[in-house]
Enzyme design. Structure first.
Site, PDB file in Angstrom:
ATOM      1  N   HIS A  13       5.391  -5.563   2.866  1.00 34.05           N
ATOM      2  CA  HIS A  13       4.697  -5.421   1.465  1.00 34.05           C
ATOM      3  C   HIS A  13       5.930  -5.156   0.385  1.00 34.05           C
ATOM      4  CE1 HIS A  13       1.098  -5.704   4.067  1.00 34.05           C
ATOM      5  NE2 HIS A  13       0.668  -6.456   3.174  1.00 34.05           N
TER       6      HIS A  13
ATOM      7  N   SER B 130      -2.823 -10.104   1.307  1.00 33.08           N
ATOM      8  CA  SER B 130      -2.488  -8.923   0.755  1.00 33.08           C
ATOM      9  C   SER B 130      -1.334  -8.961  -0.194  1.00 33.08           C
ATOM     10  CB  SER B 130      -2.120  -7.960   1.852  1.00 33.08           C
ATOM     11  OG  SER B 130      -1.205  -8.457   2.689  1.00 33.08           O
TER      12      SER B 130
ATOM     13  N   ASP C   6       6.386  -0.264   5.277  1.00 31.53           N
ATOM     14  CA  ASP C   6       5.987  -1.130   6.400  1.00 31.53           C
ATOM     15  C   ASP C   6       6.699  -2.322   6.570  1.00 31.53           C
ATOM     16  OD1 ASP C   6       5.169  -2.913   4.266  1.00 31.53           O
ATOM     17  OD2 ASP C   6       2.775  -2.789   4.592  1.00 31.53           O
TER      18      ASP C   6
ATOM     19  N   ASN D 295      -0.091 -13.980   7.405  1.00 29.41           N
ATOM     20  CA  ASN D 295      -1.021 -13.486   8.590  1.00 29.41           C
ATOM     21  C   ASN D 295      -0.959 -14.426   9.859  1.00 29.41           C
ATOM     22  OD1 ASN D 295      -1.808 -10.655   7.265  1.00 29.41           O
ATOM     23  ND2 ASN D 295      -3.045 -11.934   6.006  1.00 29.41           N
TER      24      ASN D 295
ATOM     25  N   GLY E 163      -5.578  -9.455   4.930  1.00 27.25           N
ATOM     26  CA  GLY E 163      -5.643  -9.639   6.334  1.00 27.25           C
ATOM     27  C   GLY E 163      -6.147 -11.244   6.208  1.00 27.25           C
TER      28      GLY E 163
END
Length: 222
Positions: free
Chosen positions: A197, A40, A194, A105, A77
């Protein structure tokens, strides 16, 4: 008649030569294709179109006069295993180089760094088989995973870069640290809510450090 035949043949040869020169020039003018294999962070998660890593990196290269096209092969992801499963079809006959920016991830899921290392090594094996130069982009694990996990995770990127003779950027987020050696906890203004990112300004800072490494990568193809 002989002179006419000679002239006609010469004229045809001249046209053929010009056509060959034109085709050769057209091939030479093709930009270097750089495939950005990532998750991502590469895909541009949470950002408006044109504000993600790949378009911002492309703009930086264009501004520097680097004749390259960056292909966005980022999938949100994706783990290192996911990247390995799709690397073959992410590359094409036109691919000239690759950025490998995976592992975030794996880190979030607490996957054994030994497994992550094996997956990254397999990706680099595929790049080597295609004779593609690689820029390997690492990450740094937080200390809450434990000293052993952190050491194994952090070191796998440098070890693999040395083993496969890749270009290397130790930390994807290095551009957020360059001023004053700040920690990620101190750069929330450059992150999305979040906390994982980067926002648009964060991407700009990341590209300011990543861009020159990609320029070096392009040079390795020539």
């Amino acid at each position: 008649m002989l002179r006419l035949f000679t002239y006609g043949a010469s004229n045809r040869l001249s046209k053929t030569a010009l056509a060959l020169i034109f085709c050769t020039s057209a091939v030479a003018a093709e930009p270097v294709e750089v495939v950005a294999l990532g998750d991502s962070l590469t895909a541009g998660y949470g950002l408006p179109q044109g504000q993600g890593l790949v378009p911002k990196l492309q703009a930086w290269l264009d501004e520097q006069g680097v004749d390259a096209k960056v292909v966005n092969a980022g999938v949100s992801g994706d783990t290192t295993r996911g990247g390995l499963s799709r690397v073959e079809w992410s590359l094409s006959d036109q691919s000239d180089a690759m950025i490998v920016a995976l592992g975030g991830n794996d880190l979030l899921r607490g996957i054994d760094p030994t497994s992550s290392r094996d997956n990254l090594a397999a990706i680099l094996d595929i790049a080597a088989a295609r004779d593609l130069p690689v820029l390997l982009v690492g990450l740094e694990a937080p200390s809450n995973y434990g000293a052993g996990f952190k050491e194994a995770f952090d070191s796998m990127y440098a070890d693999l870069s040395q083993e496969y003779d890749t270009l290397f950027l130790p930390d994807f987020f290095e551009g957020l640290r360059v001023k004053g050696g700040t920690n990620l906890q101190d750069v929330r203004e450059f992150m999305q809510p979040d906390g994982i990112h980067p926002n648009a300004e964060g991407v700009e800072r990341i590209v300011s450090v990543l861009g020159p490494r990609v320029e070096e990568l392009v040079e390795r193809t020539q």
